[in-house]
Write a protein that holds these residues in place. Structure first.
Motif, short mmCIF file in Angstrom:
data_model
loop_
_atom_site.label_atom_id
_atom_site.label_comp_id
_atom_site.label_asym_id
_atom_site.label_seq_id
_atom_site.Cartn_x
_atom_site.Cartn_y
_atom_site.Cartn_z
N ALA A 24 -2.09 10.27 -46.60
CA ALA A 24 -3.36 10.50 -47.53
C ALA A 24 -4.87 11.91 -47.58
O ALA A 24 -4.04 12.57 -47.63
N LYS A 25 -4.62 12.06 -46.30
CA LYS A 25 -5.72 12.62 -45.97
C LYS A 25 -4.90 14.27 -45.06
O LYS A 25 -6.14 14.76 -45.77
N ALA A 26 -3.96 13.94 -44.78
CA ALA A 26 -3.97 15.12 -44.06
C ALA A 26 -2.82 15.59 -45.56
O ALA A 26 -3.26 16.98 -45.48
N SER A 27 -2.79 15.28 -46.65
CA SER A 27 -2.13 15.91 -47.88
C SER A 27 -3.89 16.89 -48.47
O SER A 27 -3.29 17.55 -48.96
N ILE A 28 -4.37 15.65 -48.91
CA ILE A 28 -5.50 16.22 -49.47
C ILE A 28 -6.43 17.53 -48.64
O ILE A 28 -6.18 18.34 -49.33
N ARG A 29 -6.17 17.44 -47.41
CA ARG A 29 -6.45 18.46 -46.79
C ARG A 29 -5.16 19.63 -47.21
O ARG A 29 -6.02 21.00 -47.09
N ASP A 39 0.70 7.11 -60.31
CA ASP A 39 1.93 7.89 -60.34
C ASP A 39 2.86 8.05 -58.79
O ASP A 39 3.44 8.55 -58.84
N LEU A 40 2.07 6.63 -57.91
CA LEU A 40 2.46 6.53 -56.49
C LEU A 40 2.96 5.13 -57.04
O LEU A 40 2.85 4.65 -55.42
N GLU A 41 3.39 4.83 -58.00
CA GLU A 41 3.51 3.30 -57.87
C GLU A 41 4.67 3.01 -56.77
O GLU A 41 5.05 1.61 -56.71
N THR A 42 5.52 3.91 -57.05
CA THR A 42 7.35 3.77 -56.32
C THR A 42 7.01 4.67 -54.83
O THR A 42 7.57 3.86 -54.04
N PRO A 75 -3.83 0.46 -44.00
CA PRO A 75 -3.83 1.45 -44.15
C PRO A 75 -2.11 2.19 -44.04
O PRO A 75 -2.36 3.64 -44.24
N ARG A 76 -1.35 0.90 -43.53
CA ARG A 76 -0.15 1.61 -43.13
C ARG A 76 0.45 2.47 -44.62
O ARG A 76 1.42 3.04 -45.36
N ASP A 77 -0.60 1.50 -46.22
CA ASP A 77 0.19 1.74 -47.51
C ASP A 77 -1.16 1.75 -48.78
O ASP A 77 -1.07 0.68 -48.98
N ILE A 78 -1.32 2.85 -48.85
CA ILE A 78 -2.83 2.90 -49.32
C ILE A 78 -2.82 2.90 -51.16
O ILE A 78 -3.26 2.98 -52.12
N THR A 79 -1.35 3.08 -51.26
CA THR A 79 -0.80 2.98 -52.68
C THR A 79 -1.08 1.54 -53.45
O THR A 79 -1.47 1.79 -54.49
N ARG A 126 -1.41 13.03 -58.80
CA ARG A 126 0.32 13.78 -59.58
C ARG A 126 0.36 15.03 -58.09
O ARG A 126 1.24 15.16 -57.90
N SER A 127 -1.06 16.48 -58.20
CA SER A 127 -1.17 16.63 -56.77
C SER A 127 -0.74 15.92 -55.28
O SER A 127 0.04 15.90 -54.44
N ILE A 128 -0.92 15.02 -54.72
CA ILE A 128 -0.42 14.24 -53.85
C ILE A 128 0.62 13.95 -54.15
O ILE A 128 1.45 13.43 -52.82
N LEU A 129 1.44 12.77 -55.39
CA LEU A 129 2.16 12.90 -55.53
C LEU A 129 3.54 14.26 -54.92
O LEU A 129 4.82 13.74 -54.76
N ALA A 130 3.06 14.97 -54.99
CA ALA A 130 3.93 16.44 -55.28
C ALA A 130 3.81 16.50 -53.86
O ALA A 130 4.78 17.30 -53.08
N GLU A 131 3.07 16.47 -52.70
CA GLU A 131 2.87 16.32 -51.43
C GLU A 131 4.17 16.17 -50.74
O GLU A 131 4.56 15.92 -50.08
N VAL A 132 4.20 14.43 -51.17
CA VAL A 132 4.24 12.97 -50.72
C VAL A 132 6.13 13.32 -51.57
O VAL A 132 7.09 14.00 -50.50
N GLN A 133 6.61 13.72 -52.56
CA GLN A 133 8.38 14.07 -52.95
C GLN A 133 8.32 15.79 -51.89
O GLN A 133 9.06 15.32 -51.60
#
Length: 132
Positions: A43-48, A32-35, A6-10, A60-67
């Protein structure tokens, strides 16, 4: 069988069941989230946030949120760093007054003492000149 941390779902761990035991096969990485590392809660917060913005949810949209999150974190500075920058700005803005050399009256000795003779000073004159 699929497992994830749960600490790293990628990263998903893939297992196969053989005679009642689990045998590790491979790791599967999110496209797209390999690194990146992304916790389940993040992830839940980003999706929301993505859904609230009216966008479709994808890797890709989640990656944009992470970046975007990482960009924000790298821009935040500590209080000490901010104070140093402010002090540097104050020093730049503070006008530097030109320092004028102090005028010193130099007395010239017209009658130089003969070589080998001691120099004689007038004590009363020195008191008047230097305020002793």
């Amino acid at each position: 069988m699929l497992r994830y941390d749960p600490r790293d779902i990628t990263t998903i761990l893939v297992y196969r069941s053989e005679s009642g035991k689990e045998v590790f096969l491979a790791r599967a990485y999110a496209q797209d989230l390999e690194t990146e590392q992304l916790a389940l809660d993040e992830a839940k917060a980003s999706i929301r946030r993505i859904r609230e913005a009216g966008k479709t949810v994808s890797n890709r949209s989640i990656l944009a949120e992470v970046q975007e999150r990482e960009t924000f974190l790298t821009q935040k500075k500590t209080k000490k760093e901010r104070q140093k920058e402010e002090q540097a700005e104050v020093r730049k803005v503070k006008p530097q007054l030109p320092v004028e050399p102090e005028e010193i009256e130099v007395a010239s000795i017209q009658n130089e003492a003969e070589p080998g003779m001691p120099e004689v000073f007038d004590y009363d004159q020195m008191r008047a000149d230097y305020g002793w």
